[in-house]
Design a protein around this motif. Structure first.
Motif, PDB file in Angstrom:
ATOM      1  N   ARG A  37       0.839  -1.205   0.000  1.00  0.00           N
ATOM      2  CA  ARG A  37       0.000   0.000   0.000  1.00  0.00           C
ATOM      3  C   ARG A  37       0.874   1.255   0.000  1.00  0.00           C
ATOM      4  N   TYR A  38       1.968   1.195   0.741  1.00  0.00           N
ATOM      5  CA  TYR A  38       2.911   2.312   0.787  1.00  0.00           C
ATOM      6  C   TYR A  38       3.514   2.550  -0.604  1.00  0.00           C
ATOM      7  N   LYS A  39       3.863   1.469  -1.282  1.00  0.00           N
ATOM      8  CA  LYS A  39       4.445   1.576  -2.625  1.00  0.00           C
ATOM      9  C   LYS A  39       3.456   2.167  -3.610  1.00  0.00           C
ATOM     10  N   VAL A  40       2.201   1.762  -3.511  1.00  0.00           N
ATOM     11  CA  VAL A  40       1.181   2.179  -4.474  1.00  0.00           C
ATOM     12  C   VAL A  40       0.714   3.605  -4.211  1.00  0.00           C
ATOM     13  N   THR A  41       0.531   3.962  -2.940  1.00  0.00           N
ATOM     14  CA  THR A  41      -0.082   5.250  -2.603  1.00  0.00           C
ATOM     15  C   THR A  41       0.902   6.302  -2.100  1.00  0.00           C
ATOM     16  N   ASP A  42       2.123   5.884  -1.783  1.00  0.00           N
ATOM     17  CA  ASP A  42       3.126   6.785  -1.181  1.00  0.00           C
ATOM     18  C   ASP A  42       2.689   7.283   0.191  1.00  0.00           C
ATOM     19  N   LYS A  43       1.742   6.601   0.784  1.00  0.00           N
ATOM     20  CA  LYS A  43       1.281   6.935   2.134  1.00  0.00           C
ATOM     21  C   LYS A  43       1.395   5.691   3.002  1.00  0.00           C
ATOM     22  N   TYR A  44       2.105   5.833   4.126  1.00  0.00           N
ATOM     23  CA  TYR A  44       2.364   4.674   4.970  1.00  0.00           C
ATOM     24  C   TYR A  44       1.311   4.558   6.058  1.00  0.00           C
ATOM     25  N   SER A  45       0.685   3.395   6.152  1.00  0.00           N
ATOM     26  CA  SER A  45      -0.298   3.133   7.194  1.00  0.00           C
ATOM     27  C   SER A  45      -0.053   1.737   7.750  1.00  0.00           C
ATOM     28  N   ILE A  46      -0.040   1.607   9.065  1.00  0.00           N
ATOM     29  CA  ILE A  46       0.203   0.316   9.696  1.00  0.00           C
ATOM     30  C   ILE A  46      -1.086  -0.291  10.230  1.00  0.00           C
ATOM     31  N   ASP A  47      -2.211   0.345   9.944  1.00  0.00           N
ATOM     32  CA  ASP A  47      -3.492  -0.117  10.481  1.00  0.00           C
ATOM     33  C   ASP A  47      -4.300  -0.842   9.417  1.00  0.00           C
ATOM     34  N   SER A  48      -5.160  -1.724   9.901  1.00  0.00           N
ATOM     35  CA  SER A  48      -6.133  -2.386   9.034  1.00  0.00           C
ATOM     36  C   SER A  48      -7.513  -1.960   9.509  1.00  0.00           C
ATOM     37  N   GLY A  49      -8.014  -0.890   8.905  1.00  0.00           N
ATOM     38  CA  GLY A  49      -9.293  -0.338   9.358  1.00  0.00           C
ATOM     39  C   GLY A  49      -9.172   0.211  10.771  1.00  0.00           C
ATOM     40  N   LEU A  50     -10.019  -0.290  11.669  1.00  0.00           N
ATOM     41  CA  LEU A  50     -10.043   0.193  13.049  1.00  0.00           C
ATOM     42  C   LEU A  50      -9.019  -0.503  13.939  1.00  0.00           C
ATOM     43  N   LEU A  51      -8.342  -1.488  13.400  1.00  0.00           N
ATOM     44  CA  LEU A  51      -7.372  -2.240  14.193  1.00  0.00           C
ATOM     45  C   LEU A  51      -5.951  -1.909  13.758  1.00  0.00           C
ATOM     46  N   GLY A  52      -5.105  -1.654  14.751  1.00  0.00           N
ATOM     47  CA  GLY A  52      -3.692  -1.441  14.514  1.00  0.00           C
ATOM     48  C   GLY A  52      -2.885  -2.348  15.423  1.00  0.00           C
ATOM     49  N   PRO A  53      -1.567  -2.231  15.402  1.00  0.00           N
ATOM     50  CA  PRO A  53      -0.729  -3.076  16.259  1.00  0.00           C
ATOM     51  C   PRO A  53      -1.090  -2.990  17.743  1.00  0.00           C
ATOM     52  N   THR A  54      -1.471  -1.806  18.213  1.00  0.00           N
ATOM     53  CA  THR A  54      -1.826  -1.655  19.626  1.00  0.00           C
ATOM     54  C   THR A  54      -3.053  -2.478  19.978  1.00  0.00           C
ATOM     55  N   GLU A  55      -4.069  -2.400  19.145  1.00  0.00           N
ATOM     56  CA  GLU A  55      -5.277  -3.185  19.396  1.00  0.00           C
ATOM     57  C   GLU A  55      -4.988  -4.687  19.335  1.00  0.00           C
ATOM     58  N   VAL A  56      -4.124  -5.091  18.404  1.00  0.00           N
ATOM     59  CA  VAL A  56      -3.761  -6.507  18.308  1.00  0.00           C
ATOM     60  C   VAL A  56      -3.041  -6.962  19.572  1.00  0.00           C
ATOM     61  N   ARG A  57      -2.156  -6.119  20.094  1.00  0.00           N
ATOM     62  CA  ARG A  57      -1.470  -6.467  21.349  1.00  0.00           C
ATOM     63  C   ARG A  57      -2.470  -6.678  22.478  1.00  0.00           C
ATOM     64  N   ILE A  58      -3.441  -5.795  22.579  1.00  0.00           N
ATOM     65  CA  ILE A  58      -4.444  -5.907  23.646  1.00  0.00           C
ATOM     66  C   ILE A  58      -5.250  -7.187  23.483  1.00  0.00           C
ATOM     67  N   ILE A  59      -5.652  -7.482  22.257  1.00  0.00           N
ATOM     68  CA  ILE A  59      -6.432  -8.700  21.997  1.00  0.00           C
ATOM     69  C   ILE A  59      -5.636  -9.943  22.376  1.00  0.00           C
ATOM     70  N   LEU A  60      -4.352  -9.972  21.990  1.00  0.00           N
ATOM     71  CA  LEU A  60      -3.524 -11.131  22.302  1.00  0.00           C
ATOM     72  C   LEU A  60      -3.292 -11.267  23.801  1.00  0.00           C
ATOM     73  N   ALA A  61      -3.089 -10.141  24.482  1.00  0.00           N
ATOM     74  CA  ALA A  61      -2.888 -10.185  25.933  1.00  0.00           C
ATOM     75  C   ALA A  61      -4.121 -10.758  26.629  1.00  0.00           C
ATOM     76  N   ILE A  62      -5.296 -10.325  26.196  1.00  0.00           N
ATOM     77  CA  ILE A  62      -6.545 -10.855  26.759  1.00  0.00           C
ATOM     78  C   ILE A  62      -6.678 -12.343  26.440  1.00  0.00           C
ATOM     79  N   LEU A  63      -6.353 -12.702  25.205  1.00  0.00           N
ATOM     80  CA  LEU A  63      -6.427 -14.100  24.779  1.00  0.00           C
ATOM     81  C   LEU A  63      -5.572 -14.989  25.668  1.00  0.00           C
ATOM     82  N   PHE A  64      -4.336 -14.590  25.913  1.00  0.00           N
ATOM     83  CA  PHE A  64      -3.433 -15.422  26.700  1.00  0.00           C
ATOM     84  C   PHE A  64      -3.864 -15.498  28.162  1.00  0.00           C
ATOM     85  N   CYS A  65      -4.294 -14.365  28.715  1.00  0.00           N
ATOM     86  CA  CYS A  65      -4.712 -14.358  30.129  1.00  0.00           C
ATOM     87  C   CYS A  65      -5.976 -15.191  30.339  1.00  0.00           C
ATOM     88  N   MET A  66      -6.870 -15.170  29.377  1.00  0.00           N
ATOM     89  CA  MET A  66      -8.128 -15.898  29.533  1.00  0.00           C
ATOM     90  C   MET A  66      -7.913 -17.395  29.679  1.00  0.00           C
TER      91      MET A  66
END
Length: 226
Positions: free
Chosen positions: A148-177
């Motif tokens: 996407r960065y190559k095509v648009t020249d705009k760098y984004s690390i998110d997929s819609g409403l989810l980014g690395p931070t949200e993924v970390r939180i989800i995984l932390a909850i997953l492991f603790c559960m």
């Protein structure tokens, strides 16, 4: 927006749910990090956080799932290092855009592989494939972000409403559960992988549409030039 927030967010567009809260916290932290702390130190700290997650899962496979209750701390260490390394460089007006870009991608990939191996070690044999699938799909999303960065020249690390931070939180909850509900890590891990699959399909379709638009624009420019 404060000058610090502008300085640390000038190189990328964010769409994740926690963006406003996260950027405010990062701005607060970069102003208070000691001068002797470098961006490379923070990158190393971020990797150490992911490696600690993997280590905790390996230890939990032998000594019990209560070790998984420490994974939120490890994910926080990863977030702190990974989120502040580049932001600190921009705040100090010493960015190394392409060096940092290359380093972050490789370090993040190593960290994801480590977590996948930790998951593989911890879960029951018939569920180990989920760890492999997670690593493949998360890696696919990383590839999409680079394309996407190559095509648009705009760098984004998110997929819609989810980014690395949200993924970390989800995984932390997953492991603790899994400590509170033994075996839940298998089914929730499967659910997360399914979400990643649909996210990848959606992002890939959008990427192809963007690439097609750019091809049309380039063709029009060539026709006008001739």
């Amino acid at each position: 927006m404060s000058d610090t927030k502008k300085a640390i967010s000038q190189d990328r567009k964010r769409t994740n749910i926690l963006h406003d809260q996260e950027i405010a916290l990062i701005a607060y932290l970069v102003e208070r990090i000691p001068r002797w702390v470098t961006s490379n130190m923070l990158t190393s700290l971020g990797l150490a956080g992911n490696l600690l997650v993997a280590l905790l899962m390996c230890v939990a496979s032998v000594y019990g799932s209560w070790w998984l209750l420490l994974t939120p701390l490890a994910f926080f260490i990863n977030w702190f290092g990974d989120s502040l390394d580049g932001r600190l460089a921009y705040y100090r007006k010493k960015p190394r855009k392409w060096f940092g870009f290359c380093l972050d991608i490789v370090v993040d990939w190593i960290g994801i592989i480590a977590i996948g191996l930790g998951y593989y070690t911890y879960v029951l044999p018939e569920w180990k494939i989920i760890g492999f699938i997670f690593v493949v799909l998360y890696g696919a999303e990383m590839i999409i972000s680079q394309l996407r960065y190559k095509v648009t020249d705009k760098y984004s690390i998110d997929s819609g409403l989810l980014g690395p931070t949200e993924v970390r939180i989800i995984l932390a909850i997953l492991f603790c559960m899994d400590f509170f509900i033994p075996g839940s890590i298998h089914w929730i891990g499967l659910a997360v992988s399914i979400v990643l699959l649909f996210s990848f399909i959606s992002d890939f379709r959008q990427l192809l549409a963007l690439a097609d638009e750019r091809d049309i624009a380039l063709r029009d420019q060539q026709q006008q030039a001739s």
